[in-house]
Write a protein that holds these residues in place. Structure first.
Motif, PDB file in Angstrom:
ATOM      1  N   PRO A 204       0.845  -1.197   0.000  1.00  0.00           N
ATOM      2  CA  PRO A 204       0.000   0.000   0.000  1.00  0.00           C
ATOM      3  C   PRO A 204       0.887   1.257   0.000  1.00  0.00           C
ATOM      4  O   PRO A 204       1.946   1.261   0.625  1.00  0.00           O
ATOM      5  CB  PRO A 204      -0.777  -0.102   1.330  1.00  0.00           C
ATOM      6  CG  PRO A 204      -0.595  -1.498   1.806  1.00  0.00           C
ATOM      7  CD  PRO A 204       0.628  -2.062   1.164  1.00  0.00           C
ATOM      8  N   ASN A 205       0.466   2.264  -0.716  1.00  0.00           N
ATOM      9  CA  ASN A 205       1.189   3.558  -0.813  1.00  0.00           C
ATOM     10  C   ASN A 205       2.414   3.536  -1.721  1.00  0.00           C
ATOM     11  O   ASN A 205       3.013   4.566  -1.959  1.00  0.00           O
ATOM     12  CB  ASN A 205       1.654   4.096   0.554  1.00  0.00           C
ATOM     13  CG  ASN A 205       0.479   4.363   1.461  1.00  0.00           C
ATOM     14  OD1 ASN A 205      -0.589   4.738   0.966  1.00  0.00           O
ATOM     15  ND2 ASN A 205       0.660   4.151   2.738  1.00  0.00           N
ATOM     16  N   ARG A 298       4.983  -4.438  12.516  1.00  0.00           N
ATOM     17  CA  ARG A 298       3.519  -4.583  12.670  1.00  0.00           C
ATOM     18  C   ARG A 298       2.793  -4.210  11.382  1.00  0.00           C
ATOM     19  O   ARG A 298       1.819  -4.836  10.981  1.00  0.00           O
ATOM     20  CB  ARG A 298       3.018  -3.720  13.838  1.00  0.00           C
ATOM     21  CG  ARG A 298       3.241  -4.395  15.197  1.00  0.00           C
ATOM     22  CD  ARG A 298       2.331  -3.824  16.255  1.00  0.00           C
ATOM     23  NE  ARG A 298       2.461  -2.375  16.396  1.00  0.00           N
ATOM     24  CZ  ARG A 298       3.438  -1.777  17.063  1.00  0.00           C
ATOM     25  NH1 ARG A 298       4.347  -2.494  17.687  1.00  0.00           N
ATOM     26  NH2 ARG A 298       3.491  -0.459  17.148  1.00  0.00           N
ATOM     27  N   TRP A 299       3.331  -3.202  10.697  1.00  0.00           N
ATOM     28  CA  TRP A 299       2.721  -2.750   9.433  1.00  0.00           C
ATOM     29  C   TRP A 299       2.797  -3.868   8.377  1.00  0.00           C
ATOM     30  O   TRP A 299       1.854  -4.099   7.630  1.00  0.00           O
ATOM     31  CB  TRP A 299       3.461  -1.487   8.989  1.00  0.00           C
ATOM     32  CG  TRP A 299       3.106  -0.967   7.644  1.00  0.00           C
ATOM     33  CD1 TRP A 299       1.950  -0.331   7.298  1.00  0.00           C
ATOM     34  CD2 TRP A 299       3.925  -1.012   6.467  1.00  0.00           C
ATOM     35  NE1 TRP A 299       1.993   0.022   5.979  1.00  0.00           N
ATOM     36  CE2 TRP A 299       3.195  -0.380   5.437  1.00  0.00           C
ATOM     37  CE3 TRP A 299       5.204  -1.505   6.177  1.00  0.00           C
ATOM     38  CZ2 TRP A 299       3.701  -0.238   4.144  1.00  0.00           C
ATOM     39  CZ3 TRP A 299       5.694  -1.356   4.896  1.00  0.00           C
ATOM     40  CH2 TRP A 299       4.941  -0.742   3.904  1.00  0.00           C
ATOM     41  N   MET A 300       3.906  -4.611   8.393  1.00  0.00           N
ATOM     42  CA  MET A 300       4.064  -5.720   7.439  1.00  0.00           C
ATOM     43  C   MET A 300       3.043  -6.834   7.696  1.00  0.00           C
ATOM     44  O   MET A 300       2.714  -7.605   6.802  1.00  0.00           O
ATOM     45  CB  MET A 300       5.476  -6.321   7.541  1.00  0.00           C
ATOM     46  CG  MET A 300       6.589  -5.420   7.057  1.00  0.00           C
ATOM     47  SD  MET A 300       6.645  -5.235   5.270  1.00  0.00           S
ATOM     48  CE  MET A 300       7.425  -6.765   4.760  1.00  0.00           C
ATOM     49  N   GLU A 301       2.550  -6.906   8.915  1.00  0.00           N
ATOM     50  CA  GLU A 301       1.599  -7.988   9.251  1.00  0.00           C
ATOM     51  C   GLU A 301       0.219  -7.752   8.672  1.00  0.00           C
ATOM     52  O   GLU A 301      -0.637  -8.620   8.728  1.00  0.00           O
ATOM     53  CB  GLU A 301       1.442  -8.077  10.784  1.00  0.00           C
ATOM     54  CG  GLU A 301       2.652  -8.579  11.495  1.00  0.00           C
ATOM     55  CD  GLU A 301       2.467  -8.574  13.016  1.00  0.00           C
ATOM     56  OE1 GLU A 301       1.624  -7.816  13.528  1.00  0.00           O
ATOM     57  OE2 GLU A 301       3.189  -9.340  13.673  1.00  0.00           O
ATOM     58  N   ARG A 302       0.015  -6.537   8.137  1.00  0.00           N
ATOM     59  CA  ARG A 302      -1.369  -6.166   7.835  1.00  0.00           C
ATOM     60  C   ARG A 302      -1.955  -6.810   6.593  1.00  0.00           C
ATOM     61  O   ARG A 302      -3.165  -6.787   6.420  1.00  0.00           O
ATOM     62  CB  ARG A 302      -1.492  -4.636   7.801  1.00  0.00           C
ATOM     63  CG  ARG A 302      -1.558  -4.108   9.218  1.00  0.00           C
ATOM     64  CD  ARG A 302      -1.452  -2.626   9.362  1.00  0.00           C
ATOM     65  NE  ARG A 302      -2.241  -1.884   8.375  1.00  0.00           N
ATOM     66  CZ  ARG A 302      -2.229  -0.557   8.288  1.00  0.00           C
ATOM     67  NH1 ARG A 302      -1.489   0.146   9.107  1.00  0.00           N
ATOM     68  NH2 ARG A 302      -2.939   0.061   7.383  1.00  0.00           N
ATOM     69  N   ASN A 303      -1.150  -7.327   5.696  1.00  0.00           N
ATOM     70  CA  ASN A 303      -1.779  -8.123   4.625  1.00  0.00           C
ATOM     71  C   ASN A 303      -1.090  -9.486   4.496  1.00  0.00           C
ATOM     72  O   ASN A 303       0.053  -9.669   4.926  1.00  0.00           O
ATOM     73  CB  ASN A 303      -1.924  -7.347   3.309  1.00  0.00           C
ATOM     74  CG  ASN A 303      -0.679  -7.377   2.459  1.00  0.00           C
ATOM     75  OD1 ASN A 303      -0.160  -8.444   2.140  1.00  0.00           O
ATOM     76  ND2 ASN A 303      -0.194  -6.204   2.096  1.00  0.00           N
TER      77      ASN A 303
END
Ligand SMILES: CCCCCCCC/C=C\CCCCCCCC(=O)N[C@@H](CCCCN)C(=O)O
Ligand code: ZN
Ligand code: ZN
Length: 478
Positions: A204-205, A298-303
């Motif tokens: 994302p982004n 934690r951001w990497m865990e989101r998808n």
């Protein structure tokens, strides 16, 4: 001695321009390959008729490869193929290009066209194997065929290994080829296999596509969990049955993710290299991982896909229990497929799984397992990595970011660690998340243009491997 005594002699560089007739021939050849259903159902159930037919097919569509005196061809493990291209300068260390012949099953349901039709629609060739991995196989053979037709004599020796059972382990194909080469005392400069792509839209982004060359791949473990209970009449059931106990156990495994291992490996390097492509404030965060590592992990865990890059994943893939509607089941069995993060080992993951289940009534049996693969070098001295990077920049001039990464699936290349420390997994194709889901899924397809570019890429790569010098760093990366 070099070829025909012409040691160190070289043929001039040949531009990768293909005539209209050649372009039609190459796409028709790919369609024909897709139409041969070389399906691996299990390690004991391969479509051997199709594999034999495939052997005949490549002889028919790549006649020059088979007739060239400096190319030696042999069949290994009955259906795999090994080609040795001798090269005019035997003092150069050989490399190897890998691809596999087999595909996973593809029932017709859900496909827009039958999966083994190889039909062309709106500029795309559809079918099982168009991305995994007959595209690579046919592109490698096609590029060599076209180079030979143009009288190109490779300078650096190389091998092409086409495994026939990658989708079910590679033990009769890649593993046998590897043993054969080892017995002949061969050491390779590097290997190029499937496993990663030019990734577009996965983060994302991040609007810009980037090329990821996988320098390692995850380990794997198939773990069987079993619960045995005394069978009996279902009219007076015990408080817990084997099915109930096992369900709770596998549910605990599914609900308790393995630890996030985002740290010092290739993925950290990849994100740092990508940092400047992100808008504020992500660019600052990614450039300062010493401070923001917990946030980024934690951001990497989101998808699901980026999650798979930072931890050992746990997939419940099989569950069997029960013999009759009114019988308390004597046994329940489940299989859990774990993909092991490069920072962990089989033994560590097995212990974690047992601790998560924490129930002595559940028995564990490791069906098969192997540790993550070593990390191949990606520095300026790493010939294979640099040749790929150079070829990416020349064939895809719009791509200015090439990063090392890890492969979340497994490839035949894992059987070749005895022959080289430089194993690179990369397919020169743009891949979007939808395309990723089609691999082993439905409507797997490749655009005709993407396939032609893949042929061009190999055509250029072979010639780049023949150059005198190491590739120069790309301006963007200085
Ligand atoms: C920050 C970067 C974001 C990256 C997103 C990564 C996207 C991942 C892209 C591609 C991965 C494709 C993996 C394809 C290779 C898989 C090959 C395969 O199916 N292998 C089988 C082998 C089975 C062997 C029997 N044990 C498998 O892994 O199951
Ligand atoms: Zn594959
Ligand atoms: Zn596959």
């Amino acid at each position: 001695k070099g070829l025909l005594g012409k040691e160190h002699e070289r043929t001039p560089r040949i531009t990768s321009h293909f005539s209209q007739k050649e372009r039609v021939t190459m796409k028709e050849a790919l369609k024909g390959a897709i139409q041969i259903p070389t399906v691996s159902f299990s390690s004991k159930e391969l479509n051997t008729t199709a594999l034999t037919e495939f052997g005949r097919y490549i002889r028919k569509v790549f006649p020059t490869v088979f007739q060239t005196s400096f190319i030696q061809h042999e069949v290994v493990g009955e259906y795999s193929h090994l080609f040795m291209v001798r090269g005019s300068d035997p003092s150069l260390q050989p490399y190897m290009l890998l691809a596999h012949i087999d595909v996973v099953p593809a029932p017709d349901e859900g496909w827009d066209v039958p999966p083994f039709s190889g039909l062309e629609r709106d500029g795309f060739i559809y079918g099982r194997g168009t991305l995994d991995n007959k595209n690579s196989l046919m592109a490698i053979m096609q590029a060599l065929e076209l180079l030979l037709i143009r009288n190109y004599i490779p300078r650096r020796p190389f091998f092409i290994a086409l495994g026939h059972d990658e989708e079910v382990s590679g033990v009769n194909g890649a593993q046998k080829i590897s043993a054969l080469l080892q017995a002949r005392g061969i050491q390779l400069a590097f290997i190029v296999d499937e496993g990663s792509f030019i990734l577009d839209g996965f983060i994302p982004n991040l609007k810009k596509p980037f090329a990821m060359i996988s320098v390692s791949e995850k380990g794997a473990m198939n773990l069987m969990l079993q619960v045995n209970m005394t069978p009996g009449h279902s009219s007076a059931p015990p408080k817990e049955t084997s099915i109930g106990i096992l369900s709770a156990a596998v549910s605990r495994l599914e609900q308790t993710p393995m630890p996030n291992m985002f740290g010092d490996g290739p993925m950290k390097m990849a994100l740092q290299k990508l940092a400047n492509e992100f808008p504020f404030p992500a660019n600052i965060i990614l450039s300062n991982l010493w401070l923001f590592r917990p946030l980024v992990s934690r951001w990497m865990e989101r998808n699901d896909i980026t999650n798979a890059l930072v931890r050992t994943t746990t997939a419940l893939t099989m569950f069997n229990a029960g013999v009759k509607v009114n019988v308390i089941p004597p046994v329940a069995q489940a299989i859990v497929n774990l993909r092991i993060d490069p920072a962990q080992t089989v033994q560590e993951v097995l212990k974690l799984a047992k601790d998560i289940v924490a129930d002595d009534r559940v028995q564990f049996q490791v069906l098969d397992a192997f540790d993550p693969l070593p990390v191949s070098p990606s520095d300026y001295q790493a010939l294979g990595y640099q040749l790929l990077r150079q070829t990416i920049h020349s064939v895809f001039p719009e791509i200015n970011i090439v990063v090392p990464g890890i492969c979340i699936g497994n490839t035949d290349s894992r059987h070749y660690t005895n022959l080289t420390t430089g194993i690179y997994r990369f397919n020169p194709i743009y891949l979007q998340p939808q395309g990723f889901r089609s691999i082993h899924g439905i409507n797997e397809k490749i655009s005709v243009q993407a396939y032609e570019t893949q042929v061009k890429f190999i055509f250029e790569l072979i010639q780049n491997a023949d150059a005198d010098r190491m590739p120069a760093p790309h301006l963007h990366e200085l």
